[in-house]
Design a protein around this motif. Structure first.
Motif, mmCIF file in Angstrom:
data_model
loop_
_atom_site.group_PDB
_atom_site.id
_atom_site.type_symbol
_atom_site.label_atom_id
_atom_site.label_comp_id
_atom_site.label_asym_id
_atom_site.label_seq_id
_atom_site.Cartn_x
_atom_site.Cartn_y
_atom_site.Cartn_z
ATOM 1 N N PRO A 219 0.800 -1.240 0.000
ATOM 2 C CA PRO A 219 0.000 0.000 0.000
ATOM 3 C C PRO A 219 0.825 1.279 0.000
ATOM 4 N N LEU A 220 1.934 1.308 0.749
ATOM 5 C CA LEU A 220 2.737 2.523 0.801
ATOM 6 C C LEU A 220 3.411 2.798 -0.538
ATOM 7 N N LEU A 221 3.804 1.751 -1.257
ATOM 8 C CA LEU A 221 4.369 1.938 -2.592
ATOM 9 C C LEU A 221 3.315 2.515 -3.530
ATOM 10 N N LEU A 222 2.120 1.926 -3.514
ATOM 11 C CA LEU A 222 1.048 2.399 -4.383
ATOM 12 C C LEU A 222 0.664 3.844 -4.052
ATOM 13 N N GLU A 223 0.621 4.157 -2.770
ATOM 14 C CA GLU A 223 0.271 5.521 -2.347
ATOM 15 C C GLU A 223 1.304 6.528 -2.837
ATOM 16 N N THR A 224 2.584 6.176 -2.698
ATOM 17 C CA THR A 224 3.639 7.098 -3.098
ATOM 18 C C THR A 224 3.684 7.270 -4.613
ATOM 19 N N LEU A 225 3.530 6.184 -5.354
ATOM 20 C CA LEU A 225 3.502 6.284 -6.812
ATOM 21 C C LEU A 225 2.291 7.089 -7.280
ATOM 22 N N SER A 226 1.177 6.914 -6.607
ATOM 23 C CA SER A 226 -0.016 7.664 -6.950
ATOM 24 C C SER A 226 0.218 9.162 -6.755
ATOM 25 N N GLU A 227 0.884 9.533 -5.671
ATOM 26 C CA GLU A 227 1.206 10.946 -5.433
ATOM 27 C C GLU A 227 2.129 11.483 -6.522
ATOM 28 N N ARG A 228 3.083 10.653 -6.953
ATOM 29 C CA ARG A 228 3.979 11.066 -8.037
ATOM 30 C C ARG A 228 3.180 11.335 -9.319
ATOM 31 N N MET A 229 2.152 10.535 -9.570
ATOM 32 C CA MET A 229 1.325 10.735 -10.754
ATOM 33 C C MET A 229 0.596 12.074 -10.700
ATOM 34 N N VAL A 230 0.056 12.407 -9.542
ATOM 35 C CA VAL A 230 -0.636 13.687 -9.375
ATOM 36 C C VAL A 230 0.323 14.840 -9.673
ATOM 37 N N GLN A 231 1.544 14.752 -9.142
ATOM 38 C CA GLN A 231 2.531 15.811 -9.359
ATOM 39 C C GLN A 231 2.894 15.939 -10.836
ATOM 40 N N ALA A 232 3.094 14.800 -11.510
ATOM 41 C CA ALA A 232 3.516 14.832 -12.915
ATOM 42 C C ALA A 232 2.413 15.348 -13.825
ATOM 43 N N LEU A 233 1.165 15.027 -13.511
ATOM 44 C CA LEU A 233 0.056 15.485 -14.351
ATOM 45 C C LEU A 233 -0.075 17.008 -14.351
ATOM 46 N N GLN A 234 0.483 17.659 -13.337
ATOM 47 C CA GLN A 234 0.427 19.119 -13.281
ATOM 48 C C GLN A 234 1.294 19.777 -14.351
ATOM 49 N N HIS A 235 2.162 19.010 -15.008
ATOM 50 C CA HIS A 235 3.008 19.560 -16.054
ATOM 51 C C HIS A 235 2.282 19.687 -17.399
ATOM 52 N N PHE A 236 1.088 19.140 -17.474
ATOM 53 C CA PHE A 236 0.295 19.255 -18.699
ATOM 54 C C PHE A 236 -0.648 20.452 -18.589
ATOM 55 N N SER B 10 -3.669 20.499 -19.299
ATOM 56 C CA SER B 10 -4.855 19.915 -18.692
ATOM 57 C C SER B 10 -4.657 18.407 -18.632
ATOM 58 N N PRO B 11 -5.051 17.763 -17.521
ATOM 59 C CA PRO B 11 -4.919 16.303 -17.451
ATOM 60 C C PRO B 11 -5.908 15.562 -18.346
ATOM 61 N N ARG B 12 -6.907 16.267 -18.843
ATOM 62 C CA ARG B 12 -7.906 15.630 -19.700
ATOM 63 C C ARG B 12 -7.267 15.223 -21.022
ATOM 64 N N GLY B 13 -7.481 13.996 -21.398
ATOM 65 C CA GLY B 13 -6.936 13.504 -22.653
ATOM 66 C C GLY B 13 -5.526 12.976 -22.562
ATOM 67 N N VAL B 14 -4.880 13.083 -21.378
ATOM 68 C CA VAL B 14 -3.522 12.553 -21.213
ATOM 69 C C VAL B 14 -3.591 11.034 -21.097
ATOM 70 N N ARG B 15 -2.798 10.340 -21.874
ATOM 71 C CA ARG B 15 -2.721 8.882 -21.818
ATOM 72 C C ARG B 15 -1.618 8.493 -20.837
ATOM 73 N N VAL B 16 -1.928 7.602 -19.919
ATOM 74 C CA VAL B 16 -0.947 7.132 -18.934
ATOM 75 C C VAL B 16 -0.423 5.768 -19.378
#
Length: 305
Positions: free
Chosen positions: A144-161, A163-169
């Motif tokens: 769970p802690l790995l998933l939580e931390t990776l999820s937070e990294r995703m939120v941070q990285a999506l801010q570089h776009f 808009s997150p709409r239409g971004v393919r992960v």
């Protein structure tokens, strides 16, 4: 008399400490077989682009230092590399010399494969040779802690776009020969579980799993290749791609060159904005996770009260 301290061994792949080390490093990777000169030069050029050496040892030692602080005096933390200094065998000698008779070993790759984690286990057992008890943490991609931390990294990285709409992960991991799937190796399934769990956490609908950094052997490797997928998505009109390298926890050549240089060039060439999540490196959250893994493994072996 002081209580015996449990050793914790962080095992990573290894990488050259200088451009001069590239050829002997490849010799070790290839089991003593000479590497063609053109491949040596190609690999050397990759390391030249990322600073002239691999950062893997420095970062793994930083991870070990944080882990030691997290675990406290009942443990000693060590670093051992599969294909470069300090070799796993040499680190086990240090552990024995320091008087520890038991070691929890953690491969710094969260997903099990017989071709990766299984090889580390073999090297560990050969080095231990009955002198120390061993406990290997084989898989931790769903912690769970790995998933939580990776999820937070995703939120941070999506801010570089814009808009997150239409971004393919695209979740990525190191490719391995396809024959592992036919042999029932759990690697592809474990990766898929991690990717799906992260996608659910973020409520993603546009996501997929791809592979990167395939070897140059003639046999087929696991796919799809992430570069091919970026090209395909561009043809479909996708303008933004976020790469989440779930198979890696540390910056090294597969991240700093294969993604940040090679894949980025592909994306620019097809008009796609490419971003990636930041590696965990020596994040305190990773140290807490590793400490939990080490304590759990020690407890399961009866090494803790």
């Amino acid at each position: 008399m002081a209580a015996e301290r449990t050793a914790v061994l962080l095992m990573a792949y290894g990488g050259p400490d200088s451009l001069a080390d590239v050829e002997p490093y490849l010799l070790d990777v290839r089991g003593g077989r000479a590497t063609p000169k053109e491949i040596v030069e190609e690999v050397r050029a990759r390391y030249a682009r990322i600073g002239g050496k691999s950062p893997l040892r420095r970062l793994t030692e930083a991870q070990a230092a944080r882990l030691a602080s997290e675990l406290g005096p009942a443990y000693r933390v060590y670093v051992g590399m599969r294909h470069w200094h300090p070799y796993i065998r040499d680190t086990v000698e240090r552990i024995v010399a320091d008087g520890s008779k038991r070691v929890v070993a953690i491969v710094m790759a969260p997903h099990y494969s017989a071709l990766s984690v299984g090889v580390y286990e073999k090297k560990l057992l050969e080095a231990a040779a009955g002198r120390v008890e061993t406990a290997l943490v084989r898989s931790w991609g769903m912690q769970p802690l790995l998933l939580e931390t990776l999820s937070e990294r995703m939120v941070q990285a999506l801010q570089h776009f814009p808009s997150p709409r239409g971004v393919r992960v695209i979740f990525t991991a190191h490719s391995l020969p396809q024959r592992i799937a036919a042999a029932g190796d759990p690697y592809p399934e474990e990766l898929a579980q991690t990717a799906e769990s992260l996608a659910k956490r973020r409520g993603l609908t546009g996501w997929e799993l791809a592979y990167q950094s395939a070897g140059k052997s003639p046999e087929p490797w696991l796919g799809p290749d992430v570069g091919d997928r970026v090209r395909d998505l561009a043809l479909q009109g996708v303008k933004g791609v976020l790469v989440v390298p779930i198979g890696f926890v540390c910056d090294h050549v597969e991240i700093l060159f294969d993604l940040d240089v090679e894949l980025q060039a592909i994306a620019r060439g097809v008009g796609v904005q490419l971003e990636r999540t930041a590696s965990l490196n020596d994040d305190p959250a990773l140290a807490r996770l590793l400490a939990d893994l080490a304590r759990t493994a020690a407890r399961e072996r009866g090494w803790l009260a």
